[in-house]
Every structure is written in C-alpha cells, then in structure tokens.
Design an enzyme around this catalytic site. Structure first.
Site, PDB file in Angstrom:
ATOM      1  N   GLY A  55       0.853  -1.190   0.000  1.00  0.00           N
ATOM      2  CA  GLY A  55       0.000   0.000   0.000  1.00  0.00           C
ATOM      3  C   GLY A  55       0.880   1.228   0.000  1.00  0.00           C
ATOM      4  CE1 TYR A  83       1.022   1.114   5.693  1.00  0.00           C
ATOM      5  CE2 TYR A  83      -0.704  -0.546   5.492  1.00  0.00           C
ATOM      6  CZ  TYR A  83      -0.196   0.596   6.079  1.00  0.00           C
ATOM      7  OH  TYR A  83      -0.918   1.212   7.075  1.00  0.00           O
ATOM      8  CG  HIS A 166       6.056  -5.198  -4.188  1.00  0.00           C
ATOM      9  ND1 HIS A 166       4.742  -5.113  -3.807  1.00  0.00           N
ATOM     10  CD2 HIS A 166       6.624  -4.033  -3.833  1.00  0.00           C
ATOM     11  CE1 HIS A 166       4.515  -3.936  -3.255  1.00  0.00           C
ATOM     12  NE2 HIS A 166       5.647  -3.258  -3.256  1.00  0.00           N
ATOM     13  CE  LYS A 367      -9.996 -13.243 -21.895  1.00  0.00           C
ATOM     14  NZ  LYS A 367     -11.205 -12.490 -22.224  1.00  0.00           N
TER      15      LYS A 367
END
Ligand code: XMP
Length: 512
Positions: A55, A83, A166, A367
């Site tokens: 975040g 975060y 990340h 998808k």
C-alpha cells in the site's frame, strides 16, 4: 465442494488483484477484501490464509490503513507483503522506522535461512522508505538488504511470515516460489484449485442456481461467453439456448467457429440470427467513429432482442448467462450480482419487458483460469486461445465508411496477418494485433507492369498485461515481410502494408 478462500487484504494500492492472481497460480482460491473488514467478518469467510498487500502509506501516518488487530488472533496463517509486512510487524510488537534509506527497484537481498527463501541471495523488487528494524517476538529474521535490516521474517509455529519486497511482480524472479513455500509449506494448504476442480465446482453451482429452469446465453465468438455457455450447458443441457448475432462485422471463419466448432465441442443448442444487411444499412454513409459505435450498438440491441424472442418461444426463460470475470467484479466494488449488465457490446441489451436473473459462472475467475477451464471442457483452441476483439468488430477497424467490399478486403488481410503470426509462434507474445484498413486513403504503387492506386493496411501488434497500457510488439522483420508480401499479393486493392510503432499512451490499441 466448499472452498476456503485465501483472503488478500487490500491496503489501497493496485497490488491486491495481482497478488490474488498469483495465489490462484499457486492453485488456491483467493478473494480480495478491503482492509476495513473486521475480524468477525474475516472469520465468517472461513479463510485458509490471509495475505496482506502492499500500500502507499507509512504505518505511522495518521490516516494509515490498519487491519483489525484481532485478525492476528484468529489462528489463520498470515503472510505480509511490503506495507502489509510493516503493518503486521507493527501490530505484533515489532518496530517500523524511517531509516533514511529509500529502496526502490531491483535489489540484492541476503538470505539467512528460514523456510521461504533458497540460496544465499535473492534478487527482489523493493519499493519502500520505512523499514522493519526489529521483528516481533517469536519471529526469526530470515533476510536483509541494504535498506531493510529485516527484509523477511517468519514464525513457523504460528504459520506467519512476511517480506518487505514484492514477490508478486515479475521483477522478483523467486517471488512465486516464495509465495508457494508460504502457502503450501508454512501454511500447509493443499493446491486443489485446478482446472478440473474449478469446472466441477462451477457446473455444480449453476445446477444449484438454475434448478430446472431455462437459460439464454449470447455468444460473441470470444472466450468468455463461450466458456460461460459451455459450463451452463454441462449443468443444464438443452435447457440452455445460445444465441449468436452475425452482424457481418466478424472476422473470417468466426461464424463457422461458433456454429460448427463450438456446437460440436459442447453440443449446445444455438440460434444464429443473420443481420449483416441490417447493420450495413445502418452504417451506410457513417464515417465518424463514435457515430459508428452508436449505430452498431443500437442495432445490436434490436438484433439481440429478436434472437432472444426466438429462443424464448415455447419456454419460460428466467436466466441470462453472462461472462463477467473476477476483475470486473473487483473493479465494480464487489457488485451485488444482480442486474449489473456490462455496458460493452458483448451482450448488448435486453428486451425491456423481460427481467432475467443473471447466471455468471465466471465471476470468480481470472482470464487465464477461464482459458484453462475452457480447455478442460474441450473447447477448440481457436476459441479458447483467441485474442481480445472489440464488440463492434471490424466496423471500427475500417477508417472511413463501412461497406461490404471494404469488409471483405479487411477480412482477407486480417486473416493473413493472424495466420502468419500464429505460424511464427508469436501468439503468446502478442496481446492482440488489430489490422486496420485506411479505406479513405489511396496511394500509387506498381504491380507487374501496371500502376496501382490502392489502400494501405496498418498492422498494430501490441504487447500488454491488461490493455490499459501497451507497447508495440517487436515482430521479427522476416515475419513482417511475409505478412506484407502475402497481403499485397493476395488482397486486391491493397498495395502497402505499414506498421504502427506507437505505444499506449499516447495511442490507443484500436485505431477507429
Ligand atoms: P483501446 O483502443 O481503447 O482498447 O486501447 C483497449 C481494449 O479494449 C478493446 N475494445 C473493446 N472491447 N468492446 C469490447 O468488448 C468495445 O467496444 C471495445 N473497444 C475496444 C480493444 O480491442 C482493446 O483490447
């Protein structure tokens, strides 16, 4: 099959959806929830694990998004990212501080053991200014980087861990493996969210929802409506009627793919309405792109109504099938699930006096999962692997008035381009390749001994993740040459092929 979700707690950046996808790639079902959900609400969802997303805030900012601290007492495995890692450290008694070192981008991280990482160093993608400087009690520090003294920690007994970087982005090459070591290893979850199980669950859900009722599904020729229809067909058989509007703006062989290949693969009952003449007459003299879209959209609603009326003859049809996907649901703020008709031309519109209940078998899926389920149900690759194609079809890929002759020219050129791109094995690299006819432009060329005065064709191959932004695809020159030679040789009226090398922005993917 009742499924315990891995809940991805959204702390307000764009990462949550991507994390949810990565969890699905680990063969576990995931859902995105807002960070404002209370511990009670989270418990009520019976989660298999929680993943706290990144975040934009500092945990010490006054308006910093926080998670109900009671969540950490539920006994549910928790994995914190960026975060989410810091807010977890903070809630569990660790220390988060501004270290003065802002770390952004590719970073070499030292690994100091633990269950999540392998090797001595990992390349990871960092984006933070605050850092965890002390892990909470009972947690082991398992990695560090120049800007993050605690770059990862874990408490295997409590099934809790977190990382500063990340793991969900491609720039952290080990990221997916780390996420899987947490979910499958530390949290001990069984990877049961597979195409086979998903298909079975969705078919059962539709059986339950529709009971012995009747349903209608509008097919566009695209992946989503085809897979949605195939699932419903498996669930309720002949009580599903598929309808297909041939508006004359389709690509070469597309109607056959629906009428023959789809029907053969699924055994679905199909009504096709042939409306090309109606659409062409509405498009006569129309050159302005928005006016074209409006004309096509309005005619689509009328044609679809006629098709639905035919499909309803003799039946009381209560249900309408739609191919809504999970990203549409998340983006619309977790829609209510009723009457939330997509405004695209994919389905178009409904008769005013008929109220359908929606059946949205794909509302949980991304998808790539839709494609996997389609393959599981035996749908042909030409449908399942299809690139995105706009609802208004070739109508918006002719610059100038749309006529039957121009459509034929574009259909032939488009088919050659697609055939050669597939032959060159480029389908996975290319998001889509609009082929555009500049129908109002003519230029001089020479063929044989003669002078020609023909139209240019534009190739617009793009690479993209989600069509919001795109880059032009670097197609090998020899493939471009082949496409160009074939189009100028085989398609009368075309004497030039040009390549669009504009990214989006500033360009769009379609030309119009
Ligand atoms: P643009 O041209 O805006 O396109 O960069 C973004 C993506 O949307 C597709 N597109 C459509 N899809 N109905 C659709 O279902 C439409 O009217 C429509 N217009 C554009 C386009 O092909 C690209 O993938």
């Amino acid at each position: 099959m009742s499924i315990q979700p891995v809940l991805v707690v959204d702390f307000g950046a764009q990462y949550a959806q991507l994390i949810a996808r990565r969890v699905r790639e680990a063969n576990l079902y995931s859902e995105v929830i807002p960070h404002t959900a209370s511990a009670e609400e989270i418990k009520a969802k019976n989660p298999a694990a929680l993943v706290l997303s990144g975040g934009p805030s500092s945990v010490y900012a006054e308006d910093a998004p926080k998670l109900d601290p009671a969540v950490f007492e539920l006994g549910v495995p928790v994995f914190g990212i960026c975060y989410g890692f810091q807010t977890m450290a903070n809630a569990l008694g660790g220390t988060v501080e501004p270290t003065g070192v802002r770390e952004y981008g590719r970073t070499e991280m030292s690994v100091e053991g633990g269950q999540l990482h392998e090797g001595e160093t990992n390349t990871v993608w960092m984006s933070h200014s605050d850092s965890v400087t002390k892990a909470p009690e009972g947690f082991t520090v398992t990695a560090s980087s120049p800007g993050a003294p605690v770059a990862a920690f874990e408490n295997v007994g409590k099934k809790m861990a977190g990382v500063q970087y990340h793991p969900e982005v491609g720039h952290s090459p080990e990221g997916q493996a780390v996420l899987e070591r947490f979910l499958h290893g530390v949290a001990g979850l069984q990877p049961t969210w597979t195409a086979e199980n998903i298909a079975e669950k969705l078919i059962n859900d539709v059986k339950e929802q529709v009971g012995d009722g009747h349903a209608i599904c509008g097919l566009s020729g695209g992946v989503d409506s085809a897979v949605a229809a195939a699932i419903v067909q498996r669930a309720i058989g002949d009580r599903l009627t598929c309808v297909f509007v041939d508006h004359g703006l389709l690509r070469k062989y597309e109607r056959e793919q629906v009428e023959k290949d789809f029907v053969e693969a699924t055994g679905a009952k199909l009504i096709t309405v042939h409306e090309a003449d109606a659409f062409l007459s509405k498009l006569a003299g129309v050159t302005e792109p928005e006016a074209k879209r409006k004309a096509i959209g309005a005619e689509f609603i009328r044609s679809f109504e006629r098709a639905v009326a035919q499909a309803m003859e003799g039946h009381d049809v209560e249900f309408l099938v739609q191919g809504t996907l999970y990203p549409d649901v998340v983006e619309s703020g977790e829609g209510s699930g009723t009457a939330n008709i997509k405004s695209h031309h994919n389905v178009g519109g409904l008769p005013d006096d008929v109220e359908f209940k929606l059946v949205e078998p794909l509302r949980l899926l991304f998808k790539d999962e839709v494609r996997a389920v389609g393959r599981e149900l035996g749908l042909p690759e030409v449908i399942v692997g299809r690139q995105p194609f706009p609802g208004p079809g070739l109508g918006i890929r002719i610059i100038g008035e749309v006529t039957e002759e121009r459509l034929d020219i574009l259909r032939d050129a488009d088919y050659i381009a697609r055939e050669e791109l597939t032959r060159a094995g480029l389908d996975d690299e290319i998001w889509q390749c609009p082929v555009v006819l500049l129908a109002d432009v003519r230029s001089v060329g020479v063929q044989g001994d003669g002078r020609t005065y023909g139209h240019p064709i534009v190739l617009r191959p793009v690479s993209s993740e989600d069509a919001m932004t795109a880059d032009w695809s670097r197609i090998p020159y020899d493939v471009l040459e082949k496409i160009s030679t074939r189009i100028t040789n085989e398609v009368k009226e075309v004497n030039r092929v040009v390549l669009d090398v504009t990214s989006k922005p500033p360009g769009t993917i379609e030309w119009e």
